[in-house]
Design a protein around this motif. Structure first.
Motif, short mmCIF file in Angstrom:
data_model
loop_
_atom_site.label_atom_id
_atom_site.label_comp_id
_atom_site.label_asym_id
_atom_site.label_seq_id
_atom_site.Cartn_x
_atom_site.Cartn_y
_atom_site.Cartn_z
N ILE A 160 -5.34 1.90 7.44
CA ILE A 160 -5.47 0.66 8.27
C ILE A 160 -4.75 -0.77 8.89
CG2 ILE A 160 -6.94 -0.66 7.16
CD1 ILE A 160 -8.70 1.05 6.59
N THR A 161 -4.17 -0.21 7.63
CA THR A 161 -3.16 -1.91 7.41
C THR A 161 -1.62 -2.00 8.74
OG1 THR A 161 -3.59 -2.51 5.26
CG2 THR A 161 -1.89 -3.49 6.27
N PHE A 185 0.76 -1.34 -0.43
CA PHE A 185 0.16 -0.34 0.11
C PHE A 185 1.04 1.82 0.10
CE2 PHE A 185 -3.53 -2.51 2.00
CZ PHE A 185 -4.38 -2.82 0.70
N ASP A 228 -0.96 4.97 -0.88
CA ASP A 228 -2.19 4.57 -0.24
C ASP A 228 -2.44 5.03 0.77
OD1 ASP A 228 -5.13 3.81 0.06
OD2 ASP A 228 -5.86 2.41 -1.28
N THR A 251 -5.02 6.07 2.91
CA THR A 251 -5.72 5.25 4.16
C THR A 251 -6.21 3.78 4.53
OG1 THR A 251 -7.41 6.46 2.79
CG2 THR A 251 -8.36 4.44 4.64
N TYR A 252 -5.15 2.99 3.36
CA TYR A 252 -4.93 1.85 3.20
C TYR A 252 -3.59 1.36 3.99
CZ TYR A 252 -9.42 -0.06 2.20
OH TYR A 252 -10.40 -0.34 2.29
#
Lengths: 278, 129
Positions: free
Chosen positions: B112-113, B101, B106, B108-109
């Motif tokens: 999240i990750t 990611f 990215d 956002t990810y």
């Protein structure tokens, strides 16, 4: 029964569980805990620890095959992992405070539910036509290789799916299973994902969820090497043999038989849990 | 901006991760097997007792203890080390997904990750309870 004989019995049982679990799509984890507790009188906490590690093994072992097919949606998987890993912490904390009997009853109820679920035809919902704004913002929509080129799909009901994944994670942390049944349900029914995508994404998620639980169980001393050894090796061998035979169609009869076995095990877990024998 | 064509971060990264995972599982299973053979050879005639939960000794409950035990070729320590490798495989996978990611920029990810990775590491390392 000495350690050698005990290990041989556990290995044979795990081999069968892994094989049938892969063939029928139930996963091996659901029968390992009943096998160890009901069949061999193992304390449910040791059984859960051993089962968890075997769940990770099958998920990671199958990942290479799934990735090549190009079906799994890593964004959906990762986003939903937020919910399952948080749920896992909840479930494992819960497992530390409630009695073994109560865990057995919840396990039994989950088995009965899984058996019931498998008896229902799995109907594919028509893919959502327009994009859900939340799914679009999180870039969850995707596509997969179909017989005639790429097939696009949209994702619906993101909050519902996320909440169901919290439940799936909690069950995984509490019962030491992959809870693939709940994951697939959330992605199929609630979020409207195509089967191929939900099944493979669920496989990816099962390993991550189980790893979160396993770490906690290891710290708590629930994972016994002598017990986990035959379970892990048996399930791993059985599952890879089962996956190789899977190439054709799943046998409906076999699935039905396995579902009945799960139903009986579930009833027994509930009975023994309620009467305080587990 | 709908992510079409990018549902998997990067096909090659994913294939690499898949292969890596399988290698990890094979290695882990081999370690568990070797430890298991040694364990059965020396403890095979004892009577197993898993009826009553006692919990594992503290050295088999944390990474440092397990690595120390495995390094001095303790039988149960070796098996536990193999199990630890297995538990690590999905964590490594999530770690590589962070990288994928990042390569895609990215944010956002990546976030999240990273949170998922944090929870995984907390459960394995930080939750000393």
């Amino acid at each position: 029964m000495n350690v050698l004989e005990f290990s041989a019995v556990v290995f044979a049982g795990s081999l069968a569980a892994g094989f049938l679990g892969a063939l029928t799509g139930f996963g091996g984890g659901v029968v390992i805990v009943p096998l160890l507790t009901l069949g061999l009188g193992v304390d449910i906490r040791y059984a859960i620890g051993a089962s968890l590690v075997s769940v990770i093994a099958t998920s990671s072992g199958a990942a290479a095959a799934y990735v090549k097919e190009g079906f799994s949606n890593i964004r959906i998987g990762m986003f939903l992992e937020l919910a399952t890993t948080i749920g896992t912490l909840l479930g494992a904390a819960l497992a530390g405070v409630i009695s073994g009997g109560a865990i057995a009853v919840i396990f039994g109820l989950f088995l009965v539910y899984s058996a019931w679920l498998s008896g229902r035809p799995r109907r594919e919902r028509a893919a959502g036509e327009k994009a859900d704004p939340m799914a679009a913002a999180l870039k969850l929509d995707g596509h997969y290789p179909g017989p005639a080129g790429w097939v696009d799909y949209h994702v619906r009901a993101v909050p519902t799916g996320f909440s169901l994944m919290l439940v799936a994670g909690t069950l995984s942390g509490l019962l030491g299973i992959g809870s693939g049944a709940v994951k697939v349900l959330a992605m199929d029914l609630a979020m409207g994902l195509p089967f191929k995508v939900s099944t493979t994404t669920s496989n990816f998620m099962i390993g991550v969820t189980a790893a979160a639980s396993a770490g906690l169980y290891l710290n708590r001393g629930y994972i016994d090497p002598g017990l986990a050894m035959p379970v892990v090796l048996g399930v791993l061998l059985g599952a890879s043999a089962g996956a190789r035979r899977l190439a054709g169609a799943k046998s409906r009869t076999l699935r039905l038989v396995f579902a009945s076995v799960i139903l009986v095990l579930g009833a027994q877990m509930i009975y023994k849990g309620v009467t305080g024998q587990l | 901006m709908d992510g079409q064509g990018e549902s998997t971060p990067d096909e090659r990264v994913e294939v690499f991760i898949g292969t890596l995972l399988r290698a990890g599982v094979t290695l882990a299973a081999a370690v568990v097997f070797l430890g298991g053979v040694a364990y059965l050879a020396s403890h095979g005639t004892q009577i197993p007792d898993y009826r009553i939960f006692r919990g594992e000794p503290s050295d088999l409950r944390n990474i440092a203890g397990i690595v120390t035990d495995a390094a001095r070729l303790s039988r149960r320590g070796l098996i536990q080390f193999g199990l630890l490798l297995l538990i690590a495989t999905p964590i490594v996978r999530v770690g590589f997904t962070v990288l994928a990611f990042i390569l895609q920029k990215d944010k956002t990810y990546v976030l999240i990750t990273l949170i998922v990775l944090g929870i995984l590491l907390y459960s394995l390392v930080g939750a000393g309870w």
